[in-house]
Design an enzyme around this catalytic site. Structure first.
Site, PDB file in Angstrom:
ATOM      1  N   SER A   1       1.734  -9.656  -0.775  1.00 50.21           N
ATOM      2  CA  SER A   1       1.431  -8.221  -0.755  1.00 50.21           C
ATOM      3  C   SER A   1       1.560  -7.579   0.624  1.00 50.21           C
ATOM      4  O   SER A   1       1.751  -6.377   0.732  1.00 50.21           O
ATOM      5  CB  SER A   1       0.033  -7.980  -1.314  1.00 50.21           C
TER       6      SER A   1
ATOM      7  N   LYS B   1       0.809  -1.220   0.000  1.00 48.13           N
ATOM      8  CA  LYS B   1       0.000   0.000   0.000  1.00 48.13           C
ATOM      9  C   LYS B   1       0.848   1.278   0.000  1.00 48.13           C
ATOM     10  O   LYS B   1       0.449   2.301  -0.555  1.00 48.13           O
ATOM     11  CB  LYS B   1      -0.928   0.012   1.213  1.00 48.13           C
TER      12      LYS B   1
ATOM     13  N   GLU C   1      -9.803   5.978   2.731  1.00 46.62           N
ATOM     14  CA  GLU C   1     -10.683   4.937   3.264  1.00 46.62           C
ATOM     15  C   GLU C   1      -9.795   3.739   3.546  1.00 46.62           C
ATOM     16  O   GLU C   1      -8.748   3.580   2.948  1.00 46.62           O
ATOM     17  CB  GLU C   1     -11.770   4.585   2.248  1.00 46.62           C
TER      18      GLU C   1
END
Lengths: 270, 413
Positions: B395, B106, B128
């Protein structure tokens, strides 16, 4: 001339303003919506905006979100919304109805099927919040041949180049959003609204109706003075929220729920 | 009636299906800009700024510098030998995004978008978050750049991810609990969109995945494509060739599109996107719109969605909060329809089994999201030969999930 245009021009000819209440179809139960609509007309509504409930109303503030949730909880579908319009039309052929909502339920029904059903039910106009004019070719191709008006929002942030294209795609009226934000927030900058509406008048002859943030007779009168009329949503939906879905109401009780619209009518006509 | 501007996939996409989006944000029939008029000016401004930054060498130099010295890139490509032996068949190679600063892919995206916010002069950022990884990554970059940060998070997710909530608060962010709708990621996104419409003058909205209105799917993909560029180069250096397949989990799909995109023209590389199968696709309790949904419009774009016959968005289910989303980035919808990527699903149970396998056999605790990719990679590897290799996007790391797993095991920690 569409029923919407006829209604607005006859009000204009009388020197009066247009009053457009918004309620969510099926809130708090589908059986209450038609009585509410008749009560709105009895209290002086000129056009009714009927919200098509959606699970993710991202342009709406908390009051209308809750209205949408109540309608969905009561099982209201897009087909039910159209049935509500058809039932209303049995006894009222004069009051224009605009369906307002989000695109996904219409996509799933299919544009052609929706356009045909809306037209058969007696719908007059459509305002699809998350369908900008330049994404709407297929949608317009389905709804316009059936004589349905396509209404768009104009926001304080709308650019000059978009204004022209929105005006070109709009029929019926322009919905001027009075503030930056979601439905039901507070209007802060009246001078800016006045300037923007004057500018809009210079580029379009469409009637301009102001919404998002009109809470009572005073703000209705102020905004109507700048425009052709006002839309009132959250303030009305808030009152409807006191109705219980399982209960039976007399037409008088329903009338009391929407008495705000009568007060606004008086303020506009005074 | 005046003529309406026609938009749709352009000629470039007809010649090269992987050149999207077109200038209006379309990947074939997917993508686009489906937002209320109150947000149009904001997305148009972002599109203008990003279009000029996309070719600005100084912007990308700053981005690369942050990725190297702040995030710690490049992330390694690691051959998981014991895991490979366990599944039997093709070699399993992990792209270690879990080793990034803040513990997931991210951060690649939030660094890029925070740079855009800085160039645009917006002092306030909103985001969000589902699992909290994107919220933490946003709060992190906001702390570093001295920006005000508000993170919208579903009340349900706040309960599931209390450690990440506290991390965000430590970093100085305001975490806003979203109580509407299903009180998960989609509702957090609705609330962030409402905030953006209200505070558009001073606010930049950092969307956490490659979804939302154009230009978000494009710019998030571009920032995450560093994963695939590195993996491609590392494959050539370490294995002397490109991988036989790529495997990544797909919620909104940003880690997957980041890995896949630089390989799209390498036709010999197969690609698998793994959605959250929840209790199983047949139960309806899942979060797999590409595997079991239909096209529709939500959160600014046309894409595959989970919606009922009346067009209402369905509540999703997944053991992993980060995959618990009823939509998916529009480029994935396009890659599904053109057949370039195969989309499959792994159930909660399969993901948990893979979570334990990787933890015990490699000493790597993966995020539950990434565990879905590992689960499918294991099944796939078993059907392949030992001279083949799969790159699996790891990830994120699983520290945030240990409470969830402990609870499933009936253990209180």
């Amino acid at each position: 001339m569409s029923r919407i245009s006829q209604t607005i021009s006859s009000r204009q000819a009388e020197g009066r303003k247009v009053l457009v209440p918004y309620l969510v179809a099926g809130d708090p139960a589908p059986s209450l919506t038609v009585p509410l609509m008749h009560a709105l007309v009895a209290n002086g509504a000129d056009i009714i905006e009927l919200g098509m409930p959606f699970s993710d109303p991202s342009s709406d503030g908390p009051v209308i979100q809750l209205g949408s949730e109540r309608a969905l909880k009561a099982g209201t579908t897009l087909k039910d919304v159209l049935a509500i319009v058809a039932q209303f039309r049995k006894t009222d052929q004069a009051t224009p109805i605009v369906l307002m909502g989000y695109l996904n339920p219409i996509e799933i029904m299919g544009y052609e099927a929706f356009a045909e059903a809306a037209s058969d039910a007696g719908v007059d106009g459509l305002l699809i919040v998350d369908l900008p004019a330049n994404e709407g070719d297929e949608f317009f191709a389905a709804v316009r041949p059936r004589g349905l008006d396509t209404i768009f929002l104009v926001a304080p942030t709308t650019s000059e180049s978009r204004l022209a294209s929105i005006c070109a795609c709009s029929t019926g009226y322009l919905y001027y959003v009075s503030l930056k934000g979601v439905t039901g927030a507070a209007i802060t900058d009246k001078a800016d609204i006045r300037a923007k509406i004057e500018h809009l008048r210079s580029i379009t002859e469409l009637p301009i109706v102001v919404g998002f943030g009109i809470k009572g007779p005073d703000s209705a009168r102020e905004m109507a003075a700048l425009s052709d009329g006002v839309i009132v949503g959250s303030a009305l939906v808030d009152r409807i929220s006191y109705l219980q879905p399982g209960k039976v109401y007399t037409q008088d009780q329903i009338g009391e729920t929407v008495a705000l619209i009568g007060e606004m009518r008086e303020a506009l006509d005074a | 009636m005046s003529e309406i501007k026609t938009v749709g996939s352009d000629k470039a996409q007809a010649a090269d299906p992987f050149s999207g989006p077109d200038s209006h944000g379309h990947f074939g029939r997917f993508g686009g800009v489906f937002v209320g008029e109150t947000l149009i000016a904001a997305v148009e401004e972002l599109d203008r700024v990003y279009s000029s930054m996309a070719t600005d060498a100084a912007f990308w130099a700053e981005f690369d510098k942050d990725l190297k010295y702040y995030v710690g890139r490049p992330s390694p490509l690691y051959l998981a030998e014991r895991l490979t032996k366990h599944y039997g068949g093709a070699q399993i190679v992990l792209k270690r995004e879990d080793l990034n600063h803040t513990g997931a892919h991210k951060i690649n995206n939030t660094i890029g978008q925070a740079l855009l916010a800085k160039y645009m002069g917006k002092p306030r950022i909103i985001a969000e978050t589902g699992a909290g990884q994107h919220g933490v990554a946003s709060a992190t970059i906001a702390a570093r750049l001295g920006l005000e940060c508000h993170v919208y998070m579903g009340a349900e997710d706040i309960k599931r991810q209390s450690a990440n909530v506290y991390r965000m608060k430590l970093l100085g962010a305001n975490v806003v609990s979203v109580e509407s709708g299903s009180r998960t990621l989609k509702d957090a996104m609705n609330e962030a969109l409402r905030d953006w419409a209200t505070n558009v003058d001073n606010t930049y909205y950092i969307i956490g995945t490659a979804a939302g209105p154009h230009p978000y799917p494009r710019l998030v993909r571009d920032f995450q494509a560093v994963i695939g560029r590195e993996a491609r180069q590392q494959s050539l250096e370490q294995f002397g060739r490109l991988p036989d397949g790529l495997v990544a989990c797909v919620g909104g799909g940003s880690n997957a599109i980041g890995l896949f995109h630089p390989f799209l023209h390498d036709s010999e590389v197969a690609m698998y996107g793994v959605e959250a199968g929840g209790d199983g696709l047949e139960t309806g309790r899942h979060a797999a719109p590409l595997s079991a949904g239909r096209p529709g419009v939500l959160h600014g774009n046309r894409t595959y969605l989970m919606s009922d016959d009346a067009g209402q968005i369905l509540e999703t289910h997944s053991v992993s909060a980060g995959l618990d989303y009823p939509g998916v980035g529009p480029e994935h919808s396009w890659l599904k329809d053109v057949g370039r990527v195969k989309y499959v699903a792994a159930t909660d149970k399969e993901a948990l089994t893979a979570f334990r396998a990787l933890t015990r056999m490699e000493g790597i605790i993966p995020a539950l999201e990434s565990s879905h990719a590992v689960a499918y990679a294991g099944k796939l590897a078993a059907t392949m030969s030992p001279d083949q290799f799969l790159v699996v996007n790891l990830s994120g790391r699983g520290d945030k999930d240990i409470h969830t797993v402990a609870e499933i095991d009936g253990i209180r920690i």
